[in-house]
Design an enzyme around this catalytic site. Structure first.
Site, PDB file in Angstrom:
ATOM      1  N   ASN A 189      38.868  39.488  46.686  1.00 40.89           N
ATOM      2  CA  ASN A 189      38.602  40.595  47.573  1.00 40.89           C
ATOM      3  C   ASN A 189      36.813  41.334  47.414  1.00 40.89           C
ATOM      4  OD1 ASN A 189      41.063  39.642  48.316  1.00 40.89           O
ATOM      5  ND2 ASN A 189      42.100  39.627  46.146  1.00 40.89           N
TER       6      ASN A 189
ATOM      7  N   GLU B 250      29.193  45.469  32.756  1.00 41.97           N
ATOM      8  CA  GLU B 250      29.911  44.302  32.955  1.00 41.97           C
ATOM      9  C   GLU B 250      31.442  44.764  31.922  1.00 41.97           C
ATOM     10  OE1 GLU B 250      32.254  41.834  33.115  1.00 41.97           O
ATOM     11  OE2 GLU B 250      31.131  40.030  34.911  1.00 41.97           O
ATOM     12  N   ASP B 251      32.914  44.780  32.052  1.00 43.89           N
ATOM     13  CA  ASP B 251      33.369  45.161  31.471  1.00 43.89           C
ATOM     14  C   ASP B 251      34.531  43.805  30.835  1.00 43.89           C
ATOM     15  OD1 ASP B 251      34.738  43.969  33.641  1.00 43.89           O
ATOM     16  OD2 ASP B 251      36.934  45.332  33.498  1.00 43.89           O
TER      17      ASP B 251
ATOM     18  N   LYS C  11      32.977  32.748  35.688  1.00 42.00           N
ATOM     19  CA  LYS C  11      32.146  33.969  33.989  1.00 42.00           C
ATOM     20  C   LYS C  11      32.693  33.072  32.959  1.00 42.00           C
ATOM     21  CE  LYS C  11      31.730  37.608  36.700  1.00 42.00           C
ATOM     22  NZ  LYS C  11      32.089  38.953  36.970  1.00 42.00           N
TER      23      LYS C  11
ATOM     24  N   SER D 142      30.750  39.265  41.226  1.00 39.99           N
ATOM     25  CA  SER D 142      32.397  39.674  40.774  1.00 39.99           C
ATOM     26  C   SER D 142      33.107  38.008  40.682  1.00 39.99           C
ATOM     27  CB  SER D 142      32.863  40.685  41.978  1.00 39.99           C
ATOM     28  OG  SER D 142      34.483  40.700  41.719  1.00 39.99           O
TER      29      SER D 142
HETATM   30  P1  B16 Z   1      40.599  37.882  43.202  1.00 42.02           P
HETATM   31  P2  B16 Z   1      35.142  41.268  38.604  1.00 42.02           P
HETATM   32  C1  B16 Z   1      37.949  39.586  39.022  1.00 42.02           C
HETATM   33  O1  B16 Z   1      36.842  40.769  39.366  1.00 42.02           O
HETATM   34  C2  B16 Z   1      39.010  39.744  37.576  1.00 42.02           C
HETATM   35  O2  B16 Z   1      38.519  40.961  36.851  1.00 42.02           O
HETATM   36  C3  B16 Z   1      40.234  39.399  37.591  1.00 42.02           C
HETATM   37  O3  B16 Z   1      41.382  39.846  36.785  1.00 42.02           O
HETATM   38  C4  B16 Z   1      40.686  38.336  38.975  1.00 42.02           C
HETATM   39  O4  B16 Z   1      41.733  37.804  38.501  1.00 42.02           O
HETATM   40  C5  B16 Z   1      39.159  37.992  39.871  1.00 42.02           C
HETATM   41  O5  B16 Z   1      37.989  39.182  39.974  1.00 42.02           O
HETATM   42  C6  B16 Z   1      40.125  36.723  41.630  1.00 42.02           C
HETATM   43  O6  B16 Z   1      40.244  38.393  42.115  1.00 42.02           O
HETATM   44  O7  B16 Z   1      41.789  37.037  43.208  1.00 42.02           O
HETATM   45  O8  B16 Z   1      41.109  39.132  43.880  1.00 42.02           O
HETATM   46  O9  B16 Z   1      40.241  37.103  44.338  1.00 42.02           O
HETATM   47  O10 B16 Z   1      35.822  41.993  37.197  1.00 42.02           O
HETATM   48  O11 B16 Z   1      34.442  40.105  38.321  1.00 42.02           O
HETATM   49  O12 B16 Z   1      34.721  41.762  39.504  1.00 42.02           O
HETATM   50 MG    MG Z   2      35.123  43.154  35.514  1.00 41.40          MG
END
Ligand code: B16
Ligand code: MG
Length: 217
Positions: free
Chosen positions: A118, A169-170, A145, A114
């Protein structure tokens, strides 16, 4: 039965935190008089926090100092975290647990890949942390990514060849990252958006046990 690496994105795959990211970004955008719509929010999927802010500022043609940007990034994350306080098991997306259990039963490698910094508290709060053998998140990678770093690192930590890895993945950037890594890419969402994926499902309830068994081989 062979051992494969099954790598899951978090946001939009395991949980629907995109709605919370949207609310938090919208507050920042509003305070800057930038019109930020649900459609614009699609551009932020799978994209890092820093890059997301730049995209939003670009929408409003807003120039800012690094100091201002840092302040907004802190504000956005504090606001985002306030939405996560009440998060629990009910926010795991439909069908996900069944697949995680199946993969565990079949002794497969399970990883998180991810962009989010968080990720760990979200996995903990939603009660799925123990399913993951390996977690690679926004704190562990330097290239976002569609760079494949996050998925390659996950496969490496599982000690499984990228060619024996499957990514759920979405986001378009995430599918591209999986394809560049020569992994099997499984898109979760709309076919019109995720058409570069090897397989596409609307959500996890559409994934049959037999599909997973075929992937395992
Ligand atoms: P944070 P993923 C991504 O999670 C989100 O899709 C993206 O919208 C977000 O800005 C990014 O994480 C960073 O997140 O602010 O919590 O560090 O889809 O890769 O799981
Ligand atoms: Mg995602």
């Amino acid at each position: 039965m062979s051992k494969k690496a099954f790598i899951f994105d978090l946001d939009g795959v395991i949980v629907d935190t995109a709605k919370y990211h949207f609310l938090a970004w919208q507050k920042i955008a509003k305070s800057l008089n930038i019109n930020f719509t649900h459609e614009d929010n699609e551009l932020l999927k799978g994209v890092s926090r820093v890059r997301s802010l730049d995209i939003i500022l670009g929408l409003g043609n807003v120039q800012a100092t690094q100091e201002q940007k840092d302040q907004w990034l802190i504000q956005k994350n504090e606001d985002y975290l306030s939405y996560l306080v009440d998060m629990d098991e009910s926010e795991v997306l439909p069908g996900v647990l069944k697949i995680l259990k199946l993969l565990k039963d079949k002794n497969q490698g399970i990883a998180l890949g991810s962009a989010s910094k968080n990720a760990r508290p979200i996995l903990e709060k939603t009660g799925v942390l123990s399913y993951f053998d390996v977690i690679v998140d926004g704190n562990d990678v330097s290239n976002a990514k569609p760079d494949p770093e996050v998925f390659l690192k996950a496969a490496q930590l599982l000690n499984i060849d990228p060619k024996n890895s499957i990514v759920f993945e979405d986001s378009v950037a995430g599918i591209q990252a999986a394809n560049i890594a020569e992994m099997v890419s499984v898109g979760i969402g709309e076919e019109t958006i995720l058409h570069e994926a090897d397989h596409i499902f609307k959500d996890f309830t559409q994934i049959e046990t037999s599909f997973i068994e075929e992937l395992i081989g």
